[in-house]
Motif scaffolding. Structure first.
Motif, mmCIF file in Angstrom:
data_model
loop_
_atom_site.group_PDB
_atom_site.id
_atom_site.type_symbol
_atom_site.label_atom_id
_atom_site.label_comp_id
_atom_site.label_asym_id
_atom_site.label_seq_id
_atom_site.Cartn_x
_atom_site.Cartn_y
_atom_site.Cartn_z
ATOM 1 N N TYR A 1 -9.352 43.488 58.386
ATOM 2 C CA TYR A 1 -8.629 44.045 57.248
ATOM 3 C C TYR A 1 -7.792 45.231 57.722
ATOM 4 N N ILE A 2 -6.496 45.152 57.524
ATOM 5 C CA ILE A 2 -5.574 46.212 57.942
ATOM 6 C C ILE A 2 -5.454 47.214 56.797
ATOM 7 N N HIS A 3 -5.851 48.455 57.053
ATOM 8 C CA HIS A 3 -5.785 49.503 56.035
ATOM 9 C C HIS A 3 -4.863 50.643 56.454
ATOM 10 N N SER A 4 -4.344 50.605 57.659
ATOM 11 C CA SER A 4 -3.526 51.690 58.196
ATOM 12 C C SER A 4 -2.164 51.727 57.537
ATOM 13 N N LYS A 5 -1.466 52.875 57.703
ATOM 14 C CA LYS A 5 -0.131 53.076 57.154
ATOM 15 C C LYS A 5 0.724 53.714 58.248
ATOM 16 N N VAL A 6 1.356 52.861 59.058
ATOM 17 C CA VAL A 6 2.090 53.304 60.245
ATOM 18 C C VAL A 6 3.464 52.653 60.254
ATOM 19 N N MET A 7 4.490 53.430 60.614
ATOM 20 C CA MET A 7 5.827 52.874 60.843
ATOM 21 C C MET A 7 6.394 53.490 62.116
ATOM 22 N N VAL A 8 6.944 52.648 62.979
ATOM 23 C CA VAL A 8 7.618 53.087 64.197
ATOM 24 C C VAL A 8 9.012 52.479 64.204
ATOM 25 N N VAL A 9 10.017 53.289 64.498
ATOM 26 C CA VAL A 9 11.398 52.819 64.590
ATOM 27 C C VAL A 9 11.945 53.169 65.965
ATOM 28 N N ASP A 10 12.317 52.145 66.718
ATOM 29 C CA ASP A 10 13.008 52.306 68.003
ATOM 30 C C ASP A 10 12.242 53.156 69.015
ATOM 31 N N ASP A 11 10.949 53.316 68.838
ATOM 32 C CA ASP A 11 10.144 54.187 69.705
ATOM 33 C C ASP A 11 10.666 55.617 69.748
ATOM 34 N N ARG A 12 11.407 56.011 68.722
ATOM 35 C CA ARG A 12 11.862 57.411 68.647
ATOM 36 C C ARG A 12 11.446 58.067 67.340
ATOM 37 N N PHE A 13 10.856 57.296 66.431
ATOM 38 C CA PHE A 13 10.348 57.850 65.174
ATOM 39 C C PHE A 13 9.009 57.215 64.872
ATOM 40 N N LEU A 14 8.040 58.059 64.507
ATOM 41 C CA LEU A 14 6.697 57.602 64.137
ATOM 42 C C LEU A 14 6.257 58.344 62.895
#
Length: 535
Positions: free
Chosen positions: A356-369
Motif C-alpha cells: 500500500y503506497i501512502h507516501s506523498k512525493v514529487m520529483v521533477v527533472d531531479d532538480r525539484f523534490l
C-alpha cells in the motif's frame, strides 16, 4: 531553468537546515522518533491525523536498544515521570463519525487521564466543514523535527523489504497488516524554529490557548536516515481551508507548488502518492503535455493497486481511473511517455500481495523534490490542513540535484524490488526511455513492479455498473454546505430520498484525507477523448 519555489506564492518561507534526512517506511521513522524522544528535555510536540496509544516504535531486532517502554503513550508517560521539566503536547484531528469504528475509542480519556499531568492531548475540531487536520509534525526541544506522510498509528509499520507476510506488522492485538510504504523527513537547524511556530499556531487555533515552546541548547542531536536529504535551504508549504470560527483565511501554497512544479518540467515527472484525483493536477499535466514547442516528458506515477476497502473503491476508484485513462490518452496523442505502476510481492501460492503506497512525493527533472502530507487530491490542495517540504537545485548536477536523484532512484528501486547495480541502471535511463524500461520490468513481473491495472470495482463487477456514483460522494477543494443544502431542497426531480442520500454522503465526506472520496472530471474534459476543451 525555470524556478519553482517562490516564497509568498507557493511556500510560506524558505529556511536553512543544519542537517536533514529522508526516512523511508515506518521502521526507519518510528525508530528515529523513539531515539529523539528519549533525549527530550523540555518538550515533545506531536500533531497528526491519527494516533494510537499502544503502537510499538521498536520491533524485531530494534527492540534490543529499548530502554524502558517503546509503545507510544506508555513511553511518553514514562519520560514525563522521569523528567519533571518535560511537557508533551499531542494534537489529533477530531475525526468524523464515519471513522469512529476504525479509531481507538475514548482517546481523550486514555491520553489525558491515564498518564502524567504533563501529557496534554487535544482533538482539533477547527477544520472547515468536510475538512481534516492532516499535517503530520513532531518537534522536540526546538532542535529536531519530523514531518511527512506518516502518523504514529496502527497498520503503518513496515521496512523497505516489504515482505509478503510479517509478524512484526501487528498492532494493538490486530492480525498482521499488509506491506505499507511511506516517506518522512527529519531536520535540524533554523527550519525547526518555523515548524515549532506552526505547531504553536495549530494548538492555539484548536482552542488550546497560547503556547510558547522553548528552544533548548543541546549538543547531542543526531539521527540515522535512509538517505541524506538535499543540503541547504528547504521551503515550507501549507494548505489550510478557510474557517470563520476561529477565523482563518484559506492557504493553498501546496496547490500552487504542485502546479508550478509540473509546469516547470522539461524531462520527467515522478510522483508517488496515495491517491490521484485532483482536477487541478490533472489539468496541469494536460496543459504541460499539450504545450507547443516544449520537450517530451517521461511521466511516472506509483500508486496503490486499489483503495483499502470497498467503500473507498466506490468513493474514489472511479474518478481516479478516469483521470489516469484520460492522461494516458493525452500522452499517446502528444508523444509523451506515461506510466502508472504499483508494487507487489508474491506469496507461496504465486499470488501478488500489493504494497500500500501512502507516501506523498514529487520529483521533477531531479532538480525539484517535495515530500509531505499532501495527497494529489482536491481536498489536500484546498480544504484539509497539509504540510510539505521542498528542495530545489540551482543548476543541473549540483549537490542538491545529485541528492534528489539519489532519493528518487532509491524510491524507484524499492518499488521495483531492485538491488545492487539495478538502481544505477534506473539512474542512467533518467533522460531516455525510462517509462519504456519500467514498463518492461513491470510487464515481466520478475521483480516487484507491476503495471497499474487502472480498473475499478465497476469494471470487475458488472452488476455494480448501474450504481456508479456519478454524484454521490465528492472530493472537494472547498466546503460546500450551502451547495449541498440547496441541492437537497431544490432537486425535486431526483426525489426526496435521493436528495437526502446526496446530502448525507457529502456530509460524510469529511471522514478524512486518508479515506478516498470521489472527484469528477474537470469541466471541459471529454472522458472518451481525453481532450481539454476549456480553460
Amino acid at each position: 531553468m525555470k524556478r519553482v519555489i517562490i516564497p509568498g506564492r507557493n511556500c510560506w518561507t524558505v529556511e536553512e537546515t543544519s542537517d536533514a534526512g529522508v526516512l523511508v517506511d515506518g521502521r526507519s521513522y518510528y525508530r528515529e522518533l523513539y531515539r529523539a524522544a528519549r533525549k527530550a528535555r523540555r518538550y515533545i510536540a506531536i500533531t497528526g491525523w491519527q494516533f494510537d496509544s499502544d503502537v510499538a516504535l521498536l520491533r524485531g531486532e530494534d527492540t534490543g536498544e529499548a530502554r524502558g517502554e517503546s509503545r507510544l503513550l506508555p513511553m511518553l508517560d514514562e519520560l514525563c515521570r522521569a523528567n519533571p521539566e518535560l511537557h508533551v503536547y499531542v494534537l489529533a484531528w477530531d475525526f468524523s463519525l464515519l471513522l469512529a469504528m476504525e479509531r481507538e475509542w475514548m482517546q481523550h480519556l486514555i491520553f489525558n487521564w491515564t498518564t502524567n499531568e504533563r501529557v496534554r492531548f487535544r482533538f482539533d475540531a477547527s477544520s472547515p466543514l468536510y475538512g481534516a487536520h492532516h499535517q503530520k509534525l513532531v518537534v522536540i526541544d526546538g532542535v529536531v523535527a519530523f514531518t511527512g506522510g506518516m502518523d504514529v498509528c496502527d497498520c503503518r509499520w513496515d521496512d523497505r523489504d516489504h515482505p509478503v507476510s510479517s509478524a512484526l506488522r501487528c498492532d494493538s492485538g490486530r492480525d498482521p497488516h499488509g506491506p505499507y510504504h511511506d516517506v518522512q523527513s527529519v531536520l535540524t537547524g533554523p527550519v525547526v524554529d518555523k515548524l515549532a511556530e506552526l505547531f504553536e499556531a495549530r494548538w492555539a487555533h484548536s482552542g488550546g490557548g497560547e503556547l510558547r515552546l522553548p528552544k533548548v541548547a543541546r549538543d547531542d542531536v543526531d539521527f540515522s536516515c535512509s538517505m541524506p536529504a538535499p543540503p541547504g535551504p528547504v521551503a515550507i508549504s501549507r494548505t489550510f481551508g478557510k474557517t470563520l470560527l476561529p477565523p482563518q483565511e484559506a492557504v493553498q501554497e501546496v496547490r500552487a507548488l504542485y502546479l508550478d512544479a509540473i509546469d516547470s518540467a522539461e524531462r520527467f515527472i515522478y510522483i508517488e502518492n496515495q491517491y490521484f484525483s485532483s482536477r487541478a493536477i490533472y489539468q496541469a499535466l494536460v496543459r504541460r503535455m499539450r504545450a507547443a514547442g516544449r520537450g517530451r516528458l517521461q511521466v511516472m506515477l506509483v500508486l496503490p493497486q486499489q483503495p483499502e476497502a470497498l467503500r473507498e473503491q466506490l468513493a474514489m476508484g472511479l474518478a481516479q481511473v478516469r483521470l489516469l485513462r484520460s492522461l494516458e490518452r493525452v500522452a499517446h496523442e502528444t508523444g509523451h511517455a506515461f506510466g502508472v505502476y504499483c508494487s507487489a510481492g508474491r506469496n507461496e501460492a504465486g499470488e501478488d500481495v500489493y504494497t500500500y503506497i501512502h507516501s506523498k512525493v514529487m520529483v521533477v527533472d531531479d532538480r525539484f523534490l517535495t515530500l509531505g502530507s499532501a495527497n494529489t487530491t482536491n481536498r489536500s490542495l484546498g480544504l484539509d490542513s497539509e504540510l510539505n517540504l521542498s528542495w530545489e537545485a540551482e543548476e543541473d548536477g549540483d549537490a542538491v540535484s545529485r541528492a534528489i536523484r539519489r532519493i528518487r532512484v532509491s524510491l524507484m528501486a524499492e518499488h521495483a524490488g531492485l538491488s545492487g547495480v539495478a538502481p544505477v541502471r534506473v539512474l542512467t535511463r533518467a533522460d531516455g526511455a525510462l517509462v519504456d524500461w519500467l514498463d518492461g520490468v513491470a510487464s515481466a513481473s520478475q521483480h516487484r513492479l507491476r503495471p497499474h491495472p487502472m480498473v475499478t470495482v465497476f469494471d470487475q463487477t458488472p452488476l455494480l455498473k448501474s450504481l456508479e456514483p456519478e454524484d454521490l460522494i465528492i472530493d472537494p477543494e472547498d466546503s460546500v454546505l450551502d451547495e449541498s443544502l440547496f441541492e437537497a431542497l431544490h432537486r425535486a426531480e431526483d426525489g426526496l430520498f435521493a436528495s437526502g442520500v446526496r446530502l448525507l454522503s457529502r456530509w460524510l465526506v469529511g471522514a478524512g484525507t486518508e479515506r478516498p472520496h470521489r472527484a469528477i472530471l474537470p469541466a471541459g474534459v471529454d472522458d472518451d477523448a481525453g481532450r481539454s476543451t476549456g480553460g
